[in-house]
Design an enzyme around this catalytic site. Structure first.
Site, PDB file in Angstrom:
ATOM      1  N   CYS A 380       0.535  -1.572   0.792  1.00 52.50           N
ATOM      2  CA  CYS A 380      -0.222   0.196  -0.309  1.00 52.50           C
ATOM      3  C   CYS A 380       0.702   1.499   0.113  1.00 52.50           C
ATOM      4  O   CYS A 380       1.682   1.751  -1.092  1.00 52.50           O
ATOM      5  CB  CYS A 380      -0.517   0.040   1.072  1.00 52.50           C
ATOM      6  N   HIS A 505      -3.442  -5.206   0.790  1.00 52.08           N
ATOM      7  CA  HIS A 505      -3.325  -5.700   1.462  1.00 52.08           C
ATOM      8  C   HIS A 505      -3.310  -7.333   1.936  1.00 52.08           C
ATOM      9  O   HIS A 505      -4.118  -7.632   2.370  1.00 52.08           O
ATOM     10  CB  HIS A 505      -3.588  -4.970   3.046  1.00 52.08           C
ATOM     11  N   GLU A 507      -1.410  -9.358   4.240  1.00 49.87           N
ATOM     12  CA  GLU A 507      -1.636  -9.543   4.996  1.00 49.87           C
ATOM     13  C   GLU A 507      -3.207  -9.973   5.817  1.00 49.87           C
ATOM     14  O   GLU A 507      -2.905 -10.986   6.960  1.00 49.87           O
ATOM     15  CB  GLU A 507      -0.731  -8.655   5.862  1.00 49.87           C
TER      16      GLU A 507
END
Ligand code: GLN
Length: 529
Positions: A380, A505, A507
């Protein structure tokens, strides 16, 4: 529907979230369908407007909700995708009640905390539980029993218990058992007080989880049980564990599944923890170590980057290595000689972020990784700043920047998303949640193993389409785009062992047995150095 309500006493940060998700894991592995609700007794409608120093990372769910990091723990432990209704905040509840009042739904009544706000809380919990088609709903109440903020919620739990019936609602209370003096005596008084407080509110804990450095002494557990008026085996020890993934195993050893099943009249099945135990072992016992620098702005509170930390752990577990994180504060990397701080790391991760503080330090880290051919992953903000760095130093665009950081930049390589131009309110207005991405041939495609993916987002800015051609001509390829093709989602640098960044993202979708492919790629590339 069965409810397990998890409260906390004495102080915050005792691991209520880990306690409830661990109970969830044990029930899930006993073949029960489990879901979770997190209650945050603050007036923010969601966590999106909060600084990570307040409560740690802002977790983003598939539907774009910006929520407390505990929801991330639930998704990872229970391998599920939750939605907005699974995070209840005081702000959300009040907003609904006030909207109903304005609509005239209360038909002339005086609208009050009791019954109206409490009723709204009970209804929201039920809605979340039922919406998830689960059998058991874990409800974690944030904060500490005794806080003014928690009162309406505790009253709601008491009412839920009454309405659903004793066999359908149980209470788990997590407390601190501090160790005092040279002899290391475990003290029960704080627990006694917080149990009393809870009982005064009409709630009797069925299970008490005592956080302490070591396992609770037998007589200490017995004393807690005596004062709380529960059997001694219902006092569970939560000693410091090797990792959070060992907690379900510790609970299993203390017969927590049996205690819960008996209390809630569940069909009793032994949880199959073989896979979980194997993962917990791999997640902490890797022989080789690899060090990755994480460049952040809130590294003083590690929870600010918890999804990255866990993802790197999962990637390490898969590769049989321990990933050590070198936490670096971005503003400290802004001096001329600051690259020394990066000496010896095998990879660099620049996670998401906002605002100018530390941005130049992150740009420096991207520059260092690019020049020295050290594996780099930008997420990001780390994606946008890698483009700024490349524009400045590889394309010679002096003053290139994101308009977030310099609205007057002569080369605004990162610009506001067109749909953001009219947006004024800050809450829940970014480009959020799941969006489709099409991958072209390249490293990201290889790692994902397919050309169409869905990942979560949280941003207002994007790569300025006017600069794409120049950036690509100089070797920065955009190998992932949104389905319209005009929004850049993944970049890769030609001629570099591993230089990848994404607007999304990954994650947030990582799971113990399925880490984000981009983080896995970083760890693999770091190992090859
Ligand atoms: N600040 C940047 C934006 O709003 C990046 C956001 C992020 O890293 N989550 O686009």
């Amino acid at each position: 529907m069965k409810y397990i309500i998890v409260t906390g006493g004495v102080l915050s940060g005792l691991g209520k979230g880990i306690t409830s998700s661990s109970i969830g894991v044990l029930l899930q592995r006993s073949k029960h369908r489990v879901t979770a609700v997190k209650i945050d007794p603050y007036l923010n409608c969601d966590a999106g407007t909060m600084n990570p120093y307040e409560h740690g990372e802002v977790f983003v769910m598939t539907d774009g909700s910006e929520v407390d990091l505990d929801l991330g723990n639930y998704e990872r432990f229970l391998n599920c995708n939750l939605t907005a209704i699974h995070n209840i905040t005081t702000g959300k509840v009040f907003r609904t009640v006030i909207e109903k009042e304005r609509r005239g739904d209360y038909l002339g009544q005086t609208v009050q905390i009791i019954p109206h706000v409490v009723r709204e809380i009970v209804d929201s919990i039920r809605a979340a539980a039922e919406g998830a088609s689960a059998e058991i709903c874990l409800v974690e109440l944030g904060g500490t029993v005794g806080d003014i903020e928690s009162m309406p919620f505790l009253e709601a739990m008491r009412q839920l218990h009454r309405e659903e019936g004793h066999a359908n609602v149980m209470f788990v209370h997590t407390t601190l058992v501090p160790v005092m003096g040279a002899v290391g005596e475990q003290k029960t008084k704080p627990t006694q007080h917080s149990v009393k407080e809870l009982q005064g509110l009409g709630i009797r804990p069925d299970l008490i989880v005592g956080r302490s450095e070591k396992t609770l002494d037998k007589d200490i557990a017995a004393k807690i049980a005596f004062f709380a008026d529960i059997p001694p085996e219902n006092v569970v020890s939560a000693p410091d564990a090797k990792s959070i993934y060992h907690v379900p195993v510790l609970f299993q050893e203390q017969d927590v599944p049996k205690l819960v099943a008996t209390r809630l009249k569940l069909k009793r099945r032994e949880p199959d923890m073989t896979q979980w135990k194997d993962f917990a072992k791999r997640a902490s016992d890797g022989k080789r170590e690899v060090e990755i620098a994480l460049i952040g702005k809130y590294t003083g509170l590690k929870d600010s980057y918890i999804s990255h930390e866990e993802t790197l752990r999962y990637a390490g577990a898969l590769e049989g290595v321990r990933v050590r994180i070198r936490w670096l504060e971005a503003p400290d990397l802004e001096d001329a000689d600051s690259t020394k701080a990066l000496d010896g790391v095998s990879g660099v991760l620049v996670p998401g972020g906002f605002g100018s503080r530390g941005a130049e330090g992150k740009i420096m880290a991207a520059h260092w990784a690019r020049e020295n051919k050290v594996p780099y992953l930008g997420i990001c903000f780390g994606f946008q700043l890698a483009v700024v760095e490349f524009a400045r130093n590889a394309l010679g665009m002096e003053g290139a920047n994101s308009v977030e950081l310099d609205p007057d930049s002569p080369h605004p390589v990162v610009d506001l998303l067109p749909e953001q131009r009219e947006v004024i309110e800050k809450g829940a207005t970014m480009r959020l949640g799941d969006h489709d991405i099409a991958l072209d041939a390249g490293a990201a495609y290889e790692l994902y193993g397919r050309d169409s993916i869905q990942e979560r987002h949280r941003h207002r800015f994007e790569i300025n389409p006017d600069y794409i051609a120049q950036l690509e001509a100089a070797g920065l390829r955009f190998t992932g785009r949104d389905t319209s093709g005009r929004r850049m989602e993944v970049l890769e640098l030609e001629g570099h062992p591993y230089f990848i960044a994404s607007q999304f993202h990954p994650e947030f979708k990582s799971r113990p047995d399925a880490p984000s492919p981009l983080h896995l790629g970083l760890v693999r590339a770091a190992l090859e150095r």
